[in-house]
Design an enzyme around this catalytic site. Structure first.
Site, PDB file in Angstrom:
ATOM      1  N   TYR A 207      -1.640  -0.346  10.791  1.00 37.44           N
ATOM      2  CA  TYR A 207      -1.827  -0.822   9.409  1.00 37.44           C
ATOM      3  C   TYR A 207      -0.553  -0.581   8.601  1.00 37.44           C
ATOM      4  O   TYR A 207      -0.064  -1.473   7.896  1.00 37.44           O
ATOM      5  CB  TYR A 207      -3.019  -0.098   8.770  1.00 37.44           C
ATOM      6  CG  TYR A 207      -3.280  -0.466   7.326  1.00 37.44           C
ATOM      7  CD1 TYR A 207      -3.685  -1.757   6.973  1.00 37.44           C
ATOM      8  CD2 TYR A 207      -3.124   0.477   6.305  1.00 37.44           C
ATOM      9  CE1 TYR A 207      -3.928  -2.088   5.643  1.00 37.44           C
ATOM     10  CE2 TYR A 207      -3.364   0.152   4.973  1.00 37.44           C
ATOM     11  CZ  TYR A 207      -3.768  -1.136   4.649  1.00 37.44           C
ATOM     12  OH  TYR A 207      -4.004  -1.463   3.332  1.00 37.44           O
TER      13      TYR A 207
ATOM     14  N   SER B  36       0.856  -1.193   0.000  1.00 40.63           N
ATOM     15  CA  SER B  36       0.000   0.000   0.000  1.00 40.63           C
ATOM     16  C   SER B  36       0.891   1.242   0.000  1.00 40.63           C
ATOM     17  O   SER B  36       2.069   1.165   0.374  1.00 40.63           O
ATOM     18  CB  SER B  36      -0.855   0.005   1.273  1.00 40.63           C
ATOM     19  OG  SER B  36      -1.567   1.215   1.406  1.00 40.63           O
TER      20      SER B  36
END
Ligand SMILES: NC(=O)c1ccc[n+]([C@@H]2O[C@H](COP(=O)([O-])OP(=O)(O)OC[C@H]3O[C@@H](n4cnc5c(N)ncnc54)[C@H](OP(=O)(O)O)[C@@H]3O)[C@@H](O)[C@H]2O)c1
Length: 247
Positions: free
Chosen positions: A155, A142
């Site tokens: 995250y 990501s």
């Protein structure tokens, strides 16, 4: 003739979003695809669509946080189709919140799925790919694997780990002719944020939800590009943001 005729691709987290679109894109290029996730009903719909388009597909219910299930997924793929040429480690969860909220079950879930699940599937696939002397593993990271925002620390921690593991794998496996790619999407319009329970984190995402986000197909197209390059070409990293995403 598809560019992936004769190849076998395993896609984790194929029941929605990026994984689902990627399974369809690789099947359209001629790969036999093994689609894995926990929601069997969603996988059944995907199987129907791929078979309807003339593709070859096997659905395997798999919770990647269970090491045995992740290993069995790869075993099933090899038994059914004879090889495992491509593994797309896509299964992931993004449960944003500030660390001070102490949502430790969600921290564990993120590390279990995003990091350990990826390692379990990778471990089993590498064993097959080393025997074959070829293979390609694509790890879905990501932008959060490069940048940290408030509520995104844990995250991001999982995605920084994905990037570090990907680079380690690349160095360890290059002599076995196994390629490693990390794909780092910005905001994509999927179910991913639907599981966030923290209101502050949801509010913080407002800006990203108001721009035109990427579609899952945009990431699937990038993945199809990296896995259809000649064997000498290893695309190591690919970062894709929506045009209007600032960070
Ligand atoms: N959407 C974005 O903006 C964005 C941006 C950057 C990176 N990513 C990454 O892209 C990947 C795919 O996410 P998405 O956006 O497509 O979200 P999504 O639609 O929510 O898809 C997530 C997939 O992961 C699967 N999954 C979750 N827990 C699992 C488990 N324990 N075992 C097996 N499968 C599991 C889900 O299937 P089941 O629930 O059926 O098991 C689902 O198929 C993730 O790694 C995510 O971090 C997404």
């Amino acid at each position: 003739m598809g560019k992936l005729d004769g190849k076998v691709a395993v896609v984790t987290g194929a029941s929605s979003g990026i994984g689902e679109a990627t399974a369809e894109a690789l099947a359209a290029e001629g790969a036999s695809v093994v689609v894995a996730a926990r929601r069997e009903d969603r996988l059944a719909d995907l199987v129907q669509r791929i078979e309807g388009d003339g593709g070859r597909v096997l659905s395997v219910q798999c919770d990647v946080t269970d090491e045995d299930q992740a290993h069995d997924l790869i075993k099933h793929a090899e038994q059914e189709f004879g090889s495992v040429d491509i593994l797309i480690n896509n299964a992931g969860v993004m449960l944003l919140s500030k660390v001070e909220k102490g949502l430790s079950d969600q921290w564990r879930q993120m590390f279990d799925v995003n990091v350990l699940g990826l390692l379990y599937a990778t471990d089993a696939a590498v064993e097959v790919m080393k025997r074959q002397k070829s293979g390609h593993i694509v790890n879905i990271s990501s932008v959060a694997g490069r940048k940290v925002r408030p509520t995104g620390g844990v995250y991001s921690g999982t995605k920084f780990a994905v990037n570090a593991i990907s680079e380690g794998l690349r160095q360890e496996l290059l002599e076995d002719n196994i390629r490693i790619t990390m794909v780092e999407p910005g905001a994509v319009d999927t179910e991913l944020p639907d599981h966030i329970t923290d209101d502050e984190a949801l509010e913080g995402m407002g800006g990203l939800m108001s721009i035109e986000r990427l579609q899952s197909e945009d990431i699937a197209n990038a993945i199809a590009y990296v896995v259809t390059q000649p064997e000498r070409v290893s695309v190591n990293e690919i970062l894709i943001r929506p045009t209007q995403q600032p960070n």
